[in-house]
Scaffold this active site. Structure first.
Site, PDB file in Angstrom:
ATOM      1  N   HIS A  18     -82.163 -12.105 -59.099  1.00  0.00           N
ATOM      2  CA  HIS A  18     -81.307 -12.365 -60.287  1.00  0.00           C
ATOM      3  C   HIS A  18     -82.444 -13.099 -61.023  1.00  0.00           C
ATOM      4  CE1 HIS A  18     -77.154 -11.911 -58.582  1.00  0.00           C
ATOM      5  NE2 HIS A  18     -77.802 -11.024 -58.692  1.00  0.00           N
ATOM      6  N   GLU A  46     -82.471 -15.927 -62.798  1.00  0.00           N
ATOM      7  CA  GLU A  46     -83.077 -17.242 -62.501  1.00  0.00           C
ATOM      8  C   GLU A  46     -83.757 -17.440 -61.352  1.00  0.00           C
ATOM      9  OE1 GLU A  46     -80.021 -15.885 -62.750  1.00  0.00           O
ATOM     10  OE2 GLU A  46     -78.312 -16.885 -63.495  1.00  0.00           O
ATOM     11  N   CYS A  70     -77.214 -17.883 -57.374  1.00  0.00           N
ATOM     12  CA  CYS A  70     -78.335 -18.791 -58.260  1.00  0.00           C
ATOM     13  C   CYS A  70     -77.944 -20.142 -58.568  1.00  0.00           C
ATOM     14  CB  CYS A  70     -78.294 -17.933 -59.743  1.00  0.00           C
ATOM     15  SG  CYS A  70     -78.866 -16.361 -59.501  1.00  0.00           S
ATOM     16  N   ALA A  97     -75.056  17.279 -81.121  1.00  0.00           N
ATOM     17  CA  ALA A  97     -76.157  17.737 -82.174  1.00  0.00           C
ATOM     18  C   ALA A  97     -75.473  18.742 -82.974  1.00  0.00           C
ATOM     19  CB  ALA A  97     -77.421  18.054 -81.477  1.00  0.00           C
ATOM     20  N   ARG A 110     -79.737   8.910 -71.975  1.00  0.00           N
ATOM     21  CA  ARG A 110     -79.439   9.072 -70.860  1.00  0.00           C
ATOM     22  C   ARG A 110     -79.552   8.096 -69.577  1.00  0.00           C
ATOM     23  NH1 ARG A 110     -81.265  15.500 -70.075  1.00  0.00           N
ATOM     24  NH2 ARG A 110     -79.448  16.347 -71.409  1.00  0.00           N
ATOM     25  N   ASP A 169     -75.697  27.397 -71.009  1.00  0.00           N
ATOM     26  CA  ASP A 169     -76.981  26.830 -70.986  1.00  0.00           C
ATOM     27  C   ASP A 169     -77.566  26.706 -69.745  1.00  0.00           C
ATOM     28  OD1 ASP A 169     -76.342  26.539 -73.661  1.00  0.00           O
ATOM     29  OD2 ASP A 169     -76.210  24.215 -73.586  1.00  0.00           O
ATOM     30  N   ARG A 178     -85.947  13.177 -67.553  1.00  0.00           N
ATOM     31  CA  ARG A 178     -87.349  13.663 -67.388  1.00  0.00           C
ATOM     32  C   ARG A 178     -88.291  13.212 -68.238  1.00  0.00           C
ATOM     33  NH1 ARG A 178     -83.931  17.728 -67.604  1.00  0.00           N
ATOM     34  NH2 ARG A 178     -84.789  18.758 -69.728  1.00  0.00           N
ATOM     35  N   GLU A 220     -71.922  14.936 -73.118  1.00  0.00           N
ATOM     36  CA  GLU A 220     -72.784  15.943 -73.801  1.00  0.00           C
ATOM     37  C   GLU A 220     -72.223  17.107 -74.082  1.00  0.00           C
ATOM     38  OE1 GLU A 220     -77.095  15.993 -73.449  1.00  0.00           O
ATOM     39  OE2 GLU A 220     -77.173  14.030 -72.134  1.00  0.00           O
TER      40      GLU A 220
HETATM   41  C1  AOF Z   1     -76.813 -14.063 -62.170  1.00  0.00           C
HETATM   42  N1  AOF Z   1     -78.165 -13.741 -62.435  1.00  0.00           N
HETATM   43  O1  AOF Z   1     -79.519 -12.063 -63.003  1.00  0.00           O
HETATM   44  C2  AOF Z   1     -77.370 -11.289 -62.515  1.00  0.00           C
HETATM   45  C3  AOF Z   1     -76.028 -11.557 -62.287  1.00  0.00           C
HETATM   46  O2  AOF Z   1     -74.664  -8.466 -55.629  1.00  0.00           O
HETATM   47  P1  AOF Z   1     -75.421  -9.007 -56.454  1.00  0.00           P
HETATM   48  O3  AOF Z   1     -76.148  -9.932 -55.906  1.00  0.00           O
HETATM   49  O4  AOF Z   1     -76.230  -7.757 -57.185  1.00  0.00           O
HETATM   50  O5  AOF Z   1     -74.745  -9.836 -57.637  1.00  0.00           O
HETATM   51  C4  AOF Z   1     -74.075  -9.020 -58.740  1.00  0.00           C
HETATM   52  C5  AOF Z   1     -73.255  -9.684 -59.634  1.00  0.00           C
HETATM   53  O6  AOF Z   1     -73.995 -10.946 -59.982  1.00  0.00           O
HETATM   54  C6  AOF Z   1     -73.197  -8.956 -60.937  1.00  0.00           C
HETATM   55  O7  AOF Z   1     -71.791  -8.313 -60.941  1.00  0.00           O
HETATM   56  C7  AOF Z   1     -72.713  -9.966 -61.937  1.00  0.00           C
HETATM   57  O8  AOF Z   1     -71.444 -10.691 -61.825  1.00  0.00           O
HETATM   58  C8  AOF Z   1     -73.923 -11.088 -61.433  1.00  0.00           C
HETATM   59  N2  AOF Z   1     -75.008 -10.923 -62.055  1.00  0.00           N
HETATM   60  N3  AOF Z   1     -75.872 -13.138 -62.064  1.00  0.00           N
HETATM   61  O9  AOF Z   1     -76.400 -15.047 -61.871  1.00  0.00           O
HETATM   62  C9  AOF Z   1     -78.463 -12.319 -62.757  1.00  0.00           C
HETATM   63  N4  AOF Z   1     -77.541  -9.946 -62.607  1.00  0.00           N
HETATM   64 ZN    ZN Z   2     -77.283 -14.641 -59.385  1.00  0.00          ZN
END
Ligand code: AOF
Ligand code: ZN
Length: 338
Positions: free
Chosen positions: A54, A56, A91, A161, A191, A207, A214, A274
């Protein structure tokens, strides 16, 4: 809350570094963090990819690797720090352990397993917490995540488009692209920000598209979804044979709301449609479109196939014209639900 220009500068930087995770973190949000001491940034971190650190924790590591102590630092984070054991440890604990004295948060975390507790736990530990700095900017950056937390369905983005007369295809010739290379680059970039791409079976028959990303580097491909009530998808369609995942949805999913619920259960947070006029028209008429990219090509088709999309139809679907962009040689009008 009174924010200083310094506060705004540091949170802007946190939002900027969060961009490095774009297209790689879903179903997690984009998150950035900077650590500040004596008015200067000592370390930066972001959530780089799903399963990675994450923001932090990456910032705290960054400080360590640069030989800085985080003790007494202020952390600017775009999302409320998590307080749960998920793919990574909390965190909140990392921030406490690092000795951070204050945490400034842009947006609270609406994830039910985290909601509110992150800020509370930090405050209980004697860390000052302030929230709401550049909250709107953070909400825009993590819109699909916030949308999915609220609705448990994906945000729906349409891309279509049209030629100079609003036609989507030329009956006169074999199906072919009628937009520039540079425009196609932009479509692929869009995408990769989507977890799934949907088309109707008509488009598969005419299509035989790949619908993969890509033109930009990526380690994952969006899930592909075909709406096919009468089982008309050819067995040799590329999408069924190239090794990437494709869902073929039968008549039980002709109610699009049920389909969106199913995709929401699969943690699809942003769906790109799309399809041709029929598929796009159904999404519009059921009021299910959140964003519409209408790409205007300079080509004129000989035997046009009408898109039936105009300002009036988009407006009655609840969308407003929000911006105009150039994608290569094409002009793109973005319509969004406000
Ligand atoms: C944070 N800092 O950079 C992010 C957070 O299962 P995990 O560990 O990947 O946690 C996912 C959840 O944590 C996500 O759904 C969101 O609530 C939070 N994301 N939190 O402190 C971060 N990416
Ligand atoms: Zn976190």
């Amino acid at each position: 809350m009174n924010w200083s220009t310094e506060d705004v500068k540091f949170m802007t930087r946190a939002l900027d570094v969060a961009e490095q995770g774009r297209g790689k973190v879903s179903p997690n949000p984009l998150v950035g963090c900077v650590l500040v001491k004596d008015g200067a940034i000592i370390a930066e971190g972001w959530h780089d990819h799903l399963g990675g650190l994450h923001a932090e924790q990456m910032a705290i590591h960054d400080a360590e690797s640069k030989g800085h102590s985080s003790n007494g630092a202020i952390a600017y984070v775009t999302l409320e720090p998590c307080n749960h054991f998920g793919r990574t440890p909390p965190c909140t604990e990392a921030l406490m352990w690092a000795g951070v004295k204050e945490v400034i948060v842009a947006h609270y975390d609406p994830n039910p397993t985290v909601r509110g507790k992150g800020i509370q736990v930090l405050q209980d530990a004697g860390i000052q917490v302030r929230q709401g700095l550049l909250e709107t900017e953070a909400a825009i950056q993590m819109r699909p995540f916030l949308y999915w937390c609220q609705h448990r369905q994906p945000l729906v983005t349409v891309k279509m488009a049209v030629d100079t007369n609003g036609s989507v295809d030329d009956r006169n010739q074999q199906a072919q692209r009628f937009t520039s290379e540079a425009c196609l680059d932009r479509v692929h970039a869009l995408r990769i920000e989507c977890d799934a791409i949907l088309i109707g079976v008509e488009t598969v028959v005419r299509d035989n598209p790949q619908l993969t990303v890509r033109r930009v580097e990526t380690e994952r491909q969006p899930l592909r979804v075909i709406i096919d009530p009468n089982q008309r998808t050819p067995k040799d369609a590329i999408m069924l044979n190239d090794g990437y995942e494709t869902l073929v949805m039968g008549e039980e999913f002709s109610s699009l709301a049920a389909l969106l619920n199913l995709l929401g259960d699969k943690e699809i947070q942003r769906l790109m449609v799309e399809g041709g006029p029929t598929t796009v028209g159904s999404f519009l008429d059921q009021g299910l479109v959140d964003e519409f990219y209408l790409i205007h090509s300079q080509v004129t088709h000989q035997q046009p196939v009408a898109s039936n999309i105009d300002a009036e139809r988009l407006t009655s679907a609840g969308l407003s014209h929000t911006s105009t962009e150039s994608w290569g040689e094409e002009t793109v009008h973005l319509w969004t639900r406000l």
